[in-house]
Design an enzyme around this catalytic site. Structure first.
Site, mmCIF file in Angstrom:
data_model
loop_
_atom_site.group_PDB
_atom_site.id
_atom_site.type_symbol
_atom_site.label_atom_id
_atom_site.label_comp_id
_atom_site.label_asym_id
_atom_site.label_seq_id
_atom_site.Cartn_x
_atom_site.Cartn_y
_atom_site.Cartn_z
ATOM 1 N N GLY A 266 65.365 -119.021 -25.363
ATOM 2 C CA GLY A 266 65.257 -120.186 -24.504
ATOM 3 C C GLY A 266 65.027 -119.757 -23.070
ATOM 4 O O GLY A 266 65.254 -118.597 -22.710
ATOM 5 N N GLN B 236 65.350 -120.639 -14.067
ATOM 6 C CA GLN B 236 65.236 -119.190 -14.198
ATOM 7 C C GLN B 236 63.909 -118.652 -13.682
ATOM 8 O O GLN B 236 63.775 -117.443 -13.482
ATOM 9 C CB GLN B 236 65.427 -118.772 -15.657
ATOM 10 C CG GLN B 236 66.855 -118.927 -16.138
ATOM 11 C CD GLN B 236 66.983 -118.513 -17.579
ATOM 12 O OE1 GLN B 236 66.746 -119.309 -18.477
ATOM 13 N NE2 GLN B 236 67.346 -117.253 -17.799
ATOM 14 N N CYS C 231 71.444 -113.079 -21.617
ATOM 15 C CA CYS C 231 70.630 -113.950 -20.764
ATOM 16 C C CYS C 231 69.450 -113.162 -20.200
ATOM 17 O O CYS C 231 69.616 -112.011 -19.785
ATOM 18 C CB CYS C 231 71.498 -114.487 -19.629
ATOM 19 S SG CYS C 231 70.648 -115.603 -18.499
ATOM 20 N N LEU C 232 68.284 -113.798 -20.170
ATOM 21 C CA LEU C 232 67.104 -113.149 -19.591
ATOM 22 C C LEU C 232 67.272 -112.878 -18.099
ATOM 23 O O LEU C 232 66.605 -112.003 -17.549
ATOM 24 C CB LEU C 232 65.863 -114.013 -19.833
ATOM 25 C CG LEU C 232 65.454 -114.174 -21.297
ATOM 26 C CD1 LEU C 232 64.298 -115.168 -21.423
ATOM 27 C CD2 LEU C 232 65.104 -112.840 -21.932
ATOM 28 N N HIS D 66 73.943 -123.025 -23.053
ATOM 29 C CA HIS D 66 73.546 -121.962 -22.124
ATOM 30 C C HIS D 66 72.404 -122.438 -21.210
ATOM 31 O O HIS D 66 72.477 -122.290 -19.988
ATOM 32 C CB HIS D 66 73.118 -120.737 -22.944
ATOM 33 C CG HIS D 66 72.670 -119.573 -22.130
ATOM 34 N ND1 HIS D 66 73.444 -118.451 -21.957
ATOM 35 C CD2 HIS D 66 71.521 -119.340 -21.445
ATOM 36 C CE1 HIS D 66 72.782 -117.584 -21.199
ATOM 37 N NE2 HIS D 66 71.609 -118.096 -20.883
ATOM 38 N N GLU D 67 71.363 -123.011 -21.816
ATOM 39 C CA GLU D 67 70.214 -123.458 -21.016
ATOM 40 C C GLU D 67 70.585 -124.644 -20.125
ATOM 41 O O GLU D 67 70.146 -124.721 -18.974
ATOM 42 C CB GLU D 67 69.031 -123.805 -21.914
ATOM 43 C CG GLU D 67 68.505 -122.658 -22.754
ATOM 44 C CD GLU D 67 68.168 -121.394 -21.979
ATOM 45 O OE1 GLU D 67 67.823 -121.466 -20.780
ATOM 46 O OE2 GLU D 67 68.259 -120.305 -22.578
ATOM 47 N N HIS E 92 72.227 -123.458 -17.045
ATOM 48 C CA HIS E 92 71.270 -122.980 -16.044
ATOM 49 C C HIS E 92 70.801 -124.127 -15.147
ATOM 50 O O HIS E 92 70.656 -123.959 -13.935
ATOM 51 C CB HIS E 92 70.044 -122.338 -16.706
ATOM 52 C CG HIS E 92 70.215 -120.902 -17.032
ATOM 53 N ND1 HIS E 92 70.464 -119.937 -16.079
ATOM 54 C CD2 HIS E 92 70.163 -120.252 -18.218
ATOM 55 C CE1 HIS E 92 70.560 -118.761 -16.654
ATOM 56 N NE2 HIS E 92 70.380 -118.922 -17.968
#
Length: 170
Positions: free
Chosen positions: A46, A51, A94-95, A136-137, A140
């Site tokens: 995702g 981000q 996480c990216l 999680h997303e 963000h």
């Protein structure tokens, strides 16, 4: 379409609240395509607009062929969790924090409400990995990172690790 730069932990934009999307238009469709390309290039499950430095309430997911999860590319515009229950305590990454993972507590099941890329409302119930990813997303979009859920000691250890391992362009 373009692969965008993913912001890393410490970038102040990751702490900003995203704005609600009022209009489904060509600019938004371009953003969605950029999110798609960037997520796939980074091999993520995702990616939230914040981000890549865009403070708008949209994220994308693709759970691949994982059992019990929706298949294919999905778009969530102005998402909100309308129900949550249970508890999971599992590993998360996480990216925006490459190379690091930690166990965090999340709801085990969520019901999410959002708009798809055409602006049509939908609801989706997810559990396990899917529920974790949605939370999680969505975090963000609210300026929250999963490391914020760590205990003070674990956060201190993370910060020490990040100081040594953060990408060089930081």
């Amino acid at each position: 379409m373009a692969v965008r730069k993913i912001l890393y932990y410490g970038d102040p934009l990751l702490r900003e609240q995203a704005r609600e999307i009022k209009e489904i238009n060509g600019r938004l469709q371009q953003l969605i395509e950029d999110l798609r390309e960037t997520m796939y290039a980074a091999k993520g499950l995702g990616l939230a607009a914040t981000q890549i430095g865009v403070l708008e309430k949209v994220f994308v997911t693709d759970f691949g062929e994982r059992e019990g999860l929706p298949r294919g590319f999905m778009v969530f515009i102005n998402p909100e969790i309308v129900e949550a229950e249970g508890e999971l305590y599992e590993e998360e990454g996480c990216l925006s924090i490459p190379g690091y993972s930690a166990r965090v507590k999340r709801a085990a099941r969520v019901l999410v409400r959002a708009l798809d890329r055409e602006g049509k409302p939908f609801e989706m119930e997810l559990s396990g990995l899917g529920a974790r990813a949605i939370q999680h997303e969505l975090d963000h979009l609210n300026g929250i990172l999963y490391v914020d859920y760590l205990s003070p000691l674990k956060r201190k250890l993370f910060l020490r690790w990040w100081k040594k391992h953060r990408p060089k362009n930081q």
